[in-house]
Design a protein around this motif. Structure first.
Motif, mmCIF file in Angstrom:
data_model
loop_
_atom_site.group_PDB
_atom_site.id
_atom_site.type_symbol
_atom_site.label_atom_id
_atom_site.label_comp_id
_atom_site.label_asym_id
_atom_site.label_seq_id
_atom_site.Cartn_x
_atom_site.Cartn_y
_atom_site.Cartn_z
ATOM 1 N N TYR A 28 -16.721 45.961 -17.788
ATOM 2 C CA TYR A 28 -16.093 46.910 -18.719
ATOM 3 C C TYR A 28 -14.787 46.300 -19.235
ATOM 4 C CZ TYR A 28 -14.632 51.708 -20.244
ATOM 5 O OH TYR A 28 -14.244 52.814 -20.967
ATOM 6 N N VAL A 40 -18.028 56.459 -23.864
ATOM 7 C CA VAL A 40 -18.184 57.076 -22.540
ATOM 8 C C VAL A 40 -18.888 58.408 -22.728
ATOM 9 C CG1 VAL A 40 -16.995 58.081 -20.553
ATOM 10 C CG2 VAL A 40 -16.153 55.948 -21.567
ATOM 11 N N VAL A 64 -11.222 53.802 -24.069
ATOM 12 C CA VAL A 64 -12.440 54.441 -24.566
ATOM 13 C C VAL A 64 -12.216 54.770 -26.044
ATOM 14 C CG1 VAL A 64 -11.603 56.637 -23.629
ATOM 15 C CG2 VAL A 64 -13.957 56.445 -24.352
ATOM 16 N N PHE A 235 -20.962 53.529 -21.458
ATOM 17 C CA PHE A 235 -20.651 53.867 -20.069
ATOM 18 C C PHE A 235 -21.061 55.308 -19.842
ATOM 19 C CE2 PHE A 235 -17.918 55.166 -16.537
ATOM 20 C CZ PHE A 235 -18.061 54.093 -15.662
ATOM 21 N N GLN A 236 -22.129 55.500 -19.086
ATOM 22 C CA GLN A 236 -22.754 56.818 -18.961
ATOM 23 C C GLN A 236 -22.480 57.442 -17.595
ATOM 24 O OE1 GLN A 236 -26.863 56.873 -20.125
ATOM 25 N NE2 GLN A 236 -27.265 58.859 -19.215
ATOM 26 N N ALA A 312 -16.631 57.350 -10.737
ATOM 27 C CA ALA A 312 -15.958 57.209 -12.031
ATOM 28 C C ALA A 312 -14.438 57.060 -11.886
ATOM 29 C CB ALA A 312 -16.308 58.374 -12.948
#
Length: 322
Positions: A28, A40, A64, A235-236, A312
């Motif tokens: 990332y 995200v 993000v 990014f899930q 996370a």
């Protein structure tokens, strides 16, 4: 610089899911360092889990560039902002009887796992302000997306009198300040979506005042096309529509619009507890997404089979140099 969290996970997270946490965080970081952008997605009840405490800083520090989230996550961060002291934690939630659950309902407490959201102080407090914003927009001939209405409410200052947490811990406030692009697929199944539908049924609002999911997809297609020169990562957090909806923009552009120069997502990570063998898309291994034209052969791919509320914040802490 002292970075206790980053140093801790690099020292001790060496194998299995733990190692993938470190690998995904480093990849990332590499994405951002080379000028790529990151989407995200937030599923589940990440806002009620107070992910905003760290996610807001991710937004402020440009870690993000776009968010896809459920309607619940969109509204529940704001509910926590204005009604936090009225929430009730129920650590023994696994032992509740149906009668005890009913008593929570009668007390105006809607339970999300171990946390009850207060009906009057959260849902209804927002309702009276958001309805005015919806109605004023309609009277002025405006049509907006769900998140744009929320931004308008936050930026108006009408909620400041209710703030019960430090405003820097609200990711929606951080997003509103930056006018961060957000996609909210399936917004209609959220509490605010239900409330909006009730006004439409009563004839007090028009359905067309709220921009639709199709319009969200068209908006995302334009945003992806304009921002994908250096690549966009995915990014899930969790599964479901928050992830399924936006990831499909690539095959839609490539296959349906026949824009064959559309680049694939160039990073993919999912934090998931879903199981592949059940046939759920949320549990599919990343390689399956190659067959759908979403990821490339060489796209860095990570799947962390763990609890997003634990994982996370660790990855975000690494990215923030904590």
């Amino acid at each position: 610089m002292n970075k206790p969290i980053s140093e801790f996970i690099e020292k001790y997270y060496l194998h299995f899911n733990a190692a993938t946490v470190v690998d995904a965080a480093k990849a990332y970081e590499e994405q951002l360092n080379k000028g790529s952008k990151m989407l995200v997605s937030l599923a589940g009840a990440m806002s009620t889990a107070e992910l905003g405490k760290i996610f807001a800083e991710m937004i402020r520090q440009d870690k993000v560039q776009i968010v896809s989230c459920t309607g619940a996550n969109l509204e529940e961060d704001i509910m926590n902002l204005v009604a936090h002291s009225h929430y009730r934690r129920v650590p023994h939630y696994r032992d509740l009887t149906p009668k005890e659950e009913w008593e929570l309902l009668e007390g105006g407490l809607n339970r999300v796992t171990d946390t009850c959201i207060p009906e009057e102080e959260a849902f209804r407090r927002l309702q009276k302000h958001i309805f005015k914003i919806w109605k004023d927009a309609e009277d002025n001939g405006e049509r907006l997306f769900p998140h744009e209405f929320m931004y308008r409410m936050l930026n108006s200052g009408v909620l400041e009198q209710y703030y019960e947490i430090d405003s820097k811990n609200s990711w929606m406030l951080a997003a509103a300040e930056k006018n961060l692009p957000i996609v909210v697929p399936g917004w209609e199944d959220s509490t605010m979506g239900n409330i909006f539908a009730s006004y439409v049924i009563k004839g007090e609002l028009k359905a067309s005042t709220m921009k639709s999911g199709i319009e969200y997809m068209a908006f995302l297609a334009d945003w992806y096309t304009e921002n994908s020169k250096e690549g966009i990562g995915f990014f899930q957090i969790g599964g479901g529509i928050a992830g399924d909806f936006p990831i499909c923009v690539v095959p839609m552009l490539y296959q349906d619009l026949e824009r064959t120069d559309t680049p694939f997502w160039n990073y993919f990570c999912q934090i998931s507890d879903s199981t592949t063998s059940y046939g759920s898309y949320s549990g599919a291994v990343p390689n399956e997404k190659i067959t759908w034209g979403k990821l490339d052969i060489d796209t860095p791919k990570f799947i962390i089979e763990s609890d997003a509320t634990i994982v996370a914040p660790l990855i975000f802490a690494y990215l923030l140099g904590m």
